[in-house]
Design a protein around this motif. Structure first.
Motif, PDB file in Angstrom:
ATOM      1  N   LEU A 158      32.507  57.899  68.937  1.00 27.81           N
ATOM      2  CA  LEU A 158      31.194  58.533  68.851  1.00 27.81           C
ATOM      3  C   LEU A 158      31.301  60.057  68.907  1.00 27.81           C
ATOM      4  CD1 LEU A 158      28.188  57.765  68.693  1.00 27.81           C
ATOM      5  CD2 LEU A 158      28.141  57.781  71.185  1.00 27.81           C
ATOM      6  N   ALA A 159      32.269  60.554  69.647  1.00 25.06           N
ATOM      7  CA  ALA A 159      32.431  61.997  69.825  1.00 25.06           C
ATOM      8  C   ALA A 159      33.384  62.622  68.808  1.00 25.06           C
ATOM      9  CB  ALA A 159      32.938  62.278  71.231  1.00 25.06           C
ATOM     10  N   ARG A 160      34.023  61.814  67.983  1.00 24.54           N
ATOM     11  CA  ARG A 160      35.016  62.330  67.033  1.00 24.54           C
ATOM     12  C   ARG A 160      34.399  63.405  66.148  1.00 24.54           C
ATOM     13  NH1 ARG A 160      37.033  57.819  64.507  1.00 24.54           N
ATOM     14  NH2 ARG A 160      38.575  57.689  66.162  1.00 24.54           N
ATOM     15  N   ASP A 161      35.087  64.532  66.044  1.00 23.65           N
ATOM     16  CA  ASP A 161      34.682  65.674  65.209  1.00 23.65           C
ATOM     17  C   ASP A 161      33.335  66.262  65.614  1.00 23.65           C
ATOM     18  OD1 ASP A 161      37.010  65.334  63.687  1.00 23.65           O
ATOM     19  OD2 ASP A 161      36.007  63.902  62.352  1.00 23.65           O
ATOM     20  N   ARG A 162      32.911  66.023  66.821  1.00 22.66           N
ATOM     21  CA  ARG A 162      31.645  66.570  67.331  1.00 22.66           C
ATOM     22  C   ARG A 162      31.906  67.262  68.649  1.00 22.66           C
ATOM     23  NH1 ARG A 162      26.659  65.347  64.772  1.00 22.66           N
ATOM     24  NH2 ARG A 162      27.062  63.772  63.219  1.00 22.66           N
ATOM     25  N   THR A 163      31.032  68.192  69.000  1.00 22.24           N
ATOM     26  CA  THR A 163      31.152  68.876  70.299  1.00 22.24           C
ATOM     27  C   THR A 163      29.878  68.748  71.121  1.00 22.24           C
ATOM     28  OG1 THR A 163      30.398  70.959  69.315  1.00 22.24           O
ATOM     29  CG2 THR A 163      32.783  70.569  69.384  1.00 22.24           C
ATOM     30  N   ASP A 164      28.957  67.880  70.721  1.00 20.98           N
ATOM     31  CA  ASP A 164      27.678  67.797  71.419  1.00 20.98           C
ATOM     32  C   ASP A 164      27.733  66.971  72.704  1.00 20.98           C
ATOM     33  OD1 ASP A 164      28.057  65.501  69.936  1.00 20.98           O
ATOM     34  OD2 ASP A 164      26.012  65.382  69.193  1.00 20.98           O
ATOM     35  N   LEU A 165      28.680  66.058  72.849  1.00 21.20           N
ATOM     36  CA  LEU A 165      28.800  65.260  74.062  1.00 21.20           C
ATOM     37  C   LEU A 165      29.813  65.943  74.980  1.00 21.20           C
ATOM     38  CD1 LEU A 165      28.950  61.676  72.531  1.00 21.20           C
ATOM     39  CD2 LEU A 165      26.953  62.988  73.274  1.00 21.20           C
ATOM     40  N   ILE A 166      29.375  66.294  76.190  1.00 22.88           N
ATOM     41  CA  ILE A 166      30.210  67.102  77.064  1.00 22.88           C
ATOM     42  C   ILE A 166      30.846  66.281  78.169  1.00 22.88           C
ATOM     43  CG2 ILE A 166      30.203  69.066  78.639  1.00 22.88           C
ATOM     44  CD1 ILE A 166      27.756  70.070  76.970  1.00 22.88           C
ATOM     45  N   ASP A 167      30.045  65.562  78.917  1.00 22.24           N
ATOM     46  CA  ASP A 167      30.526  64.902  80.118  1.00 22.24           C
ATOM     47  C   ASP A 167      29.842  63.542  80.238  1.00 22.24           C
ATOM     48  OD1 ASP A 167      31.970  64.863  82.502  1.00 22.24           O
ATOM     49  OD2 ASP A 167      30.263  65.580  83.662  1.00 22.24           O
ATOM     50  N   VAL A 168      30.611  62.457  80.162  1.00 18.04           N
ATOM     51  CA  VAL A 168      30.052  61.101  80.231  1.00 18.04           C
ATOM     52  C   VAL A 168      30.444  60.477  81.568  1.00 18.04           C
ATOM     53  CG1 VAL A 168      30.031  58.805  79.189  1.00 18.04           C
ATOM     54  CG2 VAL A 168      30.207  60.825  77.741  1.00 18.04           C
ATOM     55  N   ARG A 169      29.466  59.929  82.258  1.00 15.87           N
ATOM     56  CA  ARG A 169      29.710  59.247  83.530  1.00 15.87           C
ATOM     57  C   ARG A 169      29.254  57.806  83.395  1.00 15.87           C
ATOM     58  NH1 ARG A 169      31.270  62.857  87.068  1.00 15.87           N
ATOM     59  NH2 ARG A 169      30.661  65.015  86.840  1.00 15.87           N
TER      60      ARG A 169
END
Length: 180
Positions: free
Chosen positions: A26-37
């Motif tokens: 889901l985060a591949r080639d993206r920088t919008d997701l920072i920290d997942v808990r």
């Protein structure tokens, strides 16, 4: 993107690995997701009971939260990931729609027809030949009300007002705009 597990022993290793693969995809080639808990806890809810899995993520400009409760922690994790993925795609879709809806320049052009400095308003003659009211609060893009001159070229957005059309946004005319 970093993934933090709270009570990872609640999940089978295969479930944790599958969840991390989905999140990384889901985060591949993206920088919008920072920290997942990802957290799990027993719940004593009278109807659902079992394991509650909660996924929270700091995304650029917002927080995304998805939670599901099931008897099996792996099933709850999988369902929470489904919801989380939908929310991420919805957020990304909204961002692209907002970006597309914003015009790059005002749709109308005109010239300052008359300014009433003491009153804080004036009129613009549009290229279509209409006279449009504008208030000093509609100015943007570095325009200063006190420095407006009659005949100055401007770009503007129009809408219907109580007594005729009015300019809701007045900006400097684009450099490549045609003369009136």
């Amino acid at each position: 993107m970093e993934i933090h597990w709270h009570h990872p022993e609640t999940f089978r290793e295969a479930d944790r690995d599958a969840a991390e693969r989905r999140l990384h995809d889901l985060a591949r080639d993206r920088t919008d997701l920072i920290d997942v808990r990802i957290a799990a806890r027993l719940t004593s809810h009278h109807r659902h009971g079992g394991q509650e899995v909660r996924i929270s993520c700091q995304a650029r400009g917002t927080e995304i939260v998805a939670a599901r409760t099931r008897d099996d922690a792996g099933l709850a994790l999988n369902e929470a990931l489904d919801v989380f993925e939908r929310e991420v795609w919805r957020l990304r879709h909204r961002r692209t729609q907002v970006r597309k809806e914003q015009p790059s320049r005002p749709p109308e052009l005109g010239v300052i027809e008359r300014v009433f400095p003491g009153e804080g308003y004036g009129f613009i003659l549009t290229d279509a030949g209409d006279s449009a009211y504008f208030h000093r609060n509609a100015l943007g893009g570095g325009l200063a009300f006190e420095q407006l001159e009659e005949g100055q070229r401007v770009g503007l957005n129009l809408e219907g007002g109580v007594d005729g059309i009015q300019a809701t946004v007045v900006l400097p005319a684009p450099p490549d705009s045609p003369s009136p």
